[in-house]
Design a protein around this motif. Structure first.
Motif, PDB file in Angstrom:
ATOM      1  N   VAL A   1      37.427  26.796  42.836  1.00  0.00           N
ATOM      2  CA  VAL A   1      38.803  26.288  42.938  1.00  0.00           C
ATOM      3  C   VAL A   1      39.544  26.591  41.631  1.00  0.00           C
ATOM      4  N   LYS A   2      40.607  27.386  41.774  1.00  0.00           N
ATOM      5  CA  LYS A   2      41.361  27.808  40.593  1.00  0.00           C
ATOM      6  C   LYS A   2      42.527  26.832  40.399  1.00  0.00           C
ATOM      7  N   VAL A   3      42.562  26.226  39.226  1.00  0.00           N
ATOM      8  CA  VAL A   3      43.506  25.137  38.958  1.00  0.00           C
ATOM      9  C   VAL A   3      44.330  25.482  37.718  1.00  0.00           C
TER      10      VAL A   3
ATOM     11  N   ILE B   1      36.673  41.481  40.155  1.00  0.00           N
ATOM     12  CA  ILE B   1      37.877  42.270  40.430  1.00  0.00           C
ATOM     13  C   ILE B   1      39.017  41.308  40.711  1.00  0.00           C
ATOM     14  N   ASP B   2      40.192  41.637  40.156  1.00  0.00           N
ATOM     15  CA  ASP B   2      41.349  40.745  40.229  1.00  0.00           C
ATOM     16  C   ASP B   2      42.325  41.290  41.270  1.00  0.00           C
ATOM     17  N   THR B   3      42.085  40.972  42.512  1.00  0.00           N
ATOM     18  CA  THR B   3      42.919  41.496  43.587  1.00  0.00           C
ATOM     19  C   THR B   3      42.645  40.723  44.875  1.00  0.00           C
TER      20      THR B   3
ATOM     21  N   VAL C   1      35.194  37.873  42.507  1.00  0.00           N
ATOM     22  CA  VAL C   1      36.598  38.223  42.765  1.00  0.00           C
ATOM     23  C   VAL C   1      37.491  37.087  42.270  1.00  0.00           C
ATOM     24  N   THR C   2      38.621  37.453  41.662  1.00  0.00           N
ATOM     25  CA  THR C   2      39.656  36.455  41.381  1.00  0.00           C
ATOM     26  C   THR C   2      40.910  36.851  42.142  1.00  0.00           C
ATOM     27  N   THR C   3      41.626  35.842  42.607  1.00  0.00           N
ATOM     28  CA  THR C   3      42.910  36.077  43.269  1.00  0.00           C
ATOM     29  C   THR C   3      43.904  35.103  42.653  1.00  0.00           C
ATOM     30  N   ASN C   4      45.159  35.304  42.958  1.00  0.00           N
ATOM     31  CA  ASN C   4      46.177  34.307  42.610  1.00  0.00           C
ATOM     32  C   ASN C   4      47.286  34.416  43.654  1.00  0.00           C
ATOM     33  N   PRO C   5      48.219  33.482  43.690  1.00  0.00           N
ATOM     34  CA  PRO C   5      49.249  33.527  44.735  1.00  0.00           C
ATOM     35  C   PRO C   5      50.079  34.814  44.722  1.00  0.00           C
ATOM     36  N   SER C   6      50.282  35.388  43.543  1.00  0.00           N
ATOM     37  CA  SER C   6      51.056  36.641  43.478  1.00  0.00           C
ATOM     38  C   SER C   6      50.270  37.780  44.118  1.00  0.00           C
ATOM     39  N   LEU C   7      48.969  37.824  43.862  1.00  0.00           N
ATOM     40  CA  LEU C   7      48.139  38.890  44.442  1.00  0.00           C
ATOM     41  C   LEU C   7      48.049  38.741  45.962  1.00  0.00           C
ATOM     42  N   MET C   8      48.000  37.500  46.457  1.00  0.00           N
ATOM     43  CA  MET C   8      47.969  37.278  47.908  1.00  0.00           C
ATOM     44  C   MET C   8      49.304  37.736  48.510  1.00  0.00           C
TER      45      MET C   8
ATOM     46  N   PRO D   1      41.612  32.823  30.024  1.00  0.00           N
ATOM     47  CA  PRO D   1      42.663  33.230  29.091  1.00  0.00           C
ATOM     48  C   PRO D   1      43.234  34.575  29.537  1.00  0.00           C
ATOM     49  N   PHE D   2      44.567  34.687  29.559  1.00  0.00           N
ATOM     50  CA  PHE D   2      45.253  35.882  30.078  1.00  0.00           C
ATOM     51  C   PHE D   2      45.533  36.860  28.938  1.00  0.00           C
ATOM     52  N   VAL D   3      44.637  37.788  28.740  1.00  0.00           N
ATOM     53  CA  VAL D   3      44.722  38.739  27.625  1.00  0.00           C
ATOM     54  C   VAL D   3      45.985  39.618  27.717  1.00  0.00           C
ATOM     55  N   GLY D   4      46.170  40.258  28.864  1.00  0.00           N
ATOM     56  CA  GLY D   4      47.272  41.224  29.005  1.00  0.00           C
ATOM     57  C   GLY D   4      48.638  40.580  28.846  1.00  0.00           C
ATOM     58  N   ARG D   5      48.782  39.371  29.382  1.00  0.00           N
ATOM     59  CA  ARG D   5      50.105  38.730  29.289  1.00  0.00           C
ATOM     60  C   ARG D   5      50.427  38.317  27.859  1.00  0.00           C
ATOM     61  N   LEU D   6      49.389  38.030  27.048  1.00  0.00           N
ATOM     62  CA  LEU D   6      49.639  37.767  25.622  1.00  0.00           C
ATOM     63  C   LEU D   6      50.029  39.069  24.928  1.00  0.00           C
TER      64      LEU D   6
ATOM     65  N   ALA E   1      37.671  36.388  30.867  1.00  0.00           N
ATOM     66  CA  ALA E   1      38.834  37.088  30.310  1.00  0.00           C
ATOM     67  C   ALA E   1      39.651  37.658  31.465  1.00  0.00           C
ATOM     68  N   ALA E   2      40.880  37.167  31.610  1.00  0.00           N
ATOM     69  CA  ALA E   2      41.724  37.550  32.739  1.00  0.00           C
ATOM     70  C   ALA E   2      42.914  38.372  32.249  1.00  0.00           C
ATOM     71  N   SER E   3      43.663  38.893  33.228  1.00  0.00           N
ATOM     72  CA  SER E   3      44.805  39.738  32.902  1.00  0.00           C
ATOM     73  C   SER E   3      44.361  40.938  32.070  1.00  0.00           C
ATOM     74  N   VAL E   4      43.149  41.397  32.382  1.00  0.00           N
ATOM     75  CA  VAL E   4      42.620  42.624  31.774  1.00  0.00           C
ATOM     76  C   VAL E   4      43.332  43.786  32.454  1.00  0.00           C
ATOM     77  N   ARG E   5      43.793  44.743  31.658  1.00  0.00           N
ATOM     78  CA  ARG E   5      44.640  45.799  32.245  1.00  0.00           C
ATOM     79  C   ARG E   5      44.038  47.195  32.155  1.00  0.00           C
ATOM     80  N   HIS E   6      43.124  47.425  31.195  1.00  0.00           N
ATOM     81  CA  HIS E   6      42.645  48.800  30.966  1.00  0.00           C
ATOM     82  C   HIS E   6      41.224  48.778  30.404  1.00  0.00           C
TER      83      HIS E   6
ATOM     84  N   MET F   1      34.747  39.354  32.795  1.00  0.00           N
ATOM     85  CA  MET F   1      36.118  39.894  32.713  1.00  0.00           C
ATOM     86  C   MET F   1      36.603  40.104  34.138  1.00  0.00           C
ATOM     87  N   THR F   2      37.905  39.897  34.363  1.00  0.00           N
ATOM     88  CA  THR F   2      38.463  40.236  35.668  1.00  0.00           C
ATOM     89  C   THR F   2      39.644  41.164  35.479  1.00  0.00           C
ATOM     90  N   GLY F   3      39.627  42.261  36.245  1.00  0.00           N
ATOM     91  CA  GLY F   3      40.680  43.253  36.120  1.00  0.00           C
ATOM     92  C   GLY F   3      40.826  44.031  37.408  1.00  0.00           C
TER      93      GLY F   3
HETATM   94  C1  E4P Z   1      43.731  35.730  36.556  1.00  0.00           C
HETATM   95  O1  E4P Z   1      42.804  35.339  37.242  1.00  0.00           O
HETATM   96  C2  E4P Z   1      44.918  36.373  37.099  1.00  0.00           C
HETATM   97  O2  E4P Z   1      44.737  36.556  38.485  1.00  0.00           O
HETATM   98  C3  E4P Z   1      45.195  37.740  36.550  1.00  0.00           C
HETATM   99  O3  E4P Z   1      44.143  38.227  35.776  1.00  0.00           O
HETATM  100  C4  E4P Z   1      46.541  37.946  36.014  1.00  0.00           C
HETATM  101  O4  E4P Z   1      46.683  39.285  35.639  1.00  0.00           O
HETATM  102  P1  E4P Z   1      48.093  39.958  35.356  1.00  0.00           P
HETATM  103  O5  E4P Z   1      48.618  39.407  34.074  1.00  0.00           O
HETATM  104  O6  E4P Z   1      47.810  41.419  35.254  1.00  0.00           O
HETATM  105  O7  E4P Z   1      48.987  39.608  36.512  1.00  0.00           O
END
Ligand code: E4P
Length: 218
Positions: A86-88, A5-7, A25-32, A132-137, A166-171, A186-188
């Protein structure tokens, strides 16, 4: 395929964990930031809180962009809990740091990947996961899922052990397509995971079963 889960929202993480299908779980600075988690001490504590909810890989992202500080930050994150990944970011110093972490036995997730070349570099550096950020592509009219397929082919060609996350999964369709291609993870968001439950024929079929039962068991 593993489900992450990406949150950084603890209630969403708990709900997904309660469903019994959550692997990490995946997180990123925006989600935090979205959860109002600020200040180094609070951020580190929040990662530990997440680790205490889910017994699986938990990605915690560095915010440094130079080699020395990525190493310093990454080692501190890895020391928090055995499940921390560690996410880099996919930058030159990030690749060097991933190589260092790999040699030290610290697991990594190479994030912000948008091309096959970047994914190849991440694998050669020994990243545990590549994101790889699927949704942002898709957002910029580029086929995100085609990138997942391209990376799958390349990794299979050479037996790279790096897992495709597979990240940035939206649906839900993103999730299905990832599974068809053979993404490892997959993370979404929770909404995408829960949407897999839905089908109108399930709803109408269940309503009919229950009403037929009631007719003879009143
Ligand atoms: C990847 O780990 C990112 O946290 C995330 O999937 C980005 O998703 P978004 O494009 O919906 O912000």
């Amino acid at each position: 395929m593993k489900f992450f889960i990406d949150t950084a929202n603890l209630a969403d993480i708990q709900e997904a964990a309660d469903l019994g299908v959550l692997d990490g779980v995946t997180t990123n600075p925006s989600l935090m930031a979205k959860e109002g988690i600020a200040g180094q001490d609070r951020i580190l504590k929040h990662y530990v809180d997440i680790c205490n909810l889910v017994d699986g890989p938990i990605s915690a992202e560095v915010i440094s962009t130079d080699y020395e500080n990525i190493i310093r930050e990454g080692e501190a994150l890895a020391a928090l809990h055995a499940n921390i990944i560690v996410k880099v970011p996919m930058i030159k110093d990030g690749i060097k740091a991933i190589k260092y972490f790999t040699q030290k036995g610290i697991r990594t997730n190479c994030t912000l990947v948008f091309s096959a070349g970047q994914a190849l570099l991440a694998a050669k550096a020994g990243a545990t996961y590549v994101s790889p950020f699927v949704g942002r592509l898709d957002d910029i009219s580029t086929d995100g899922m085609a990138l997942i397929a391209q990376i799958r082919t390349i990794y299979n060609n050479y037996g790279f052990q790096t897992q495709i996350l597979a990240a940035s999964v939206r649906h839900p369709m993103h999730i299905i397509q990832c599974a068809e291609i053979g993404a490892d993870v997959m993370t979404g968001p929770l909404s995408a995971i829960l949407a897999l439950l839905n089908h109108p024929l399930t709803d109408s079929g269940l309503a009919k079963f229950l009403s037929d039962y009631k007719k003879v068991n009143a």
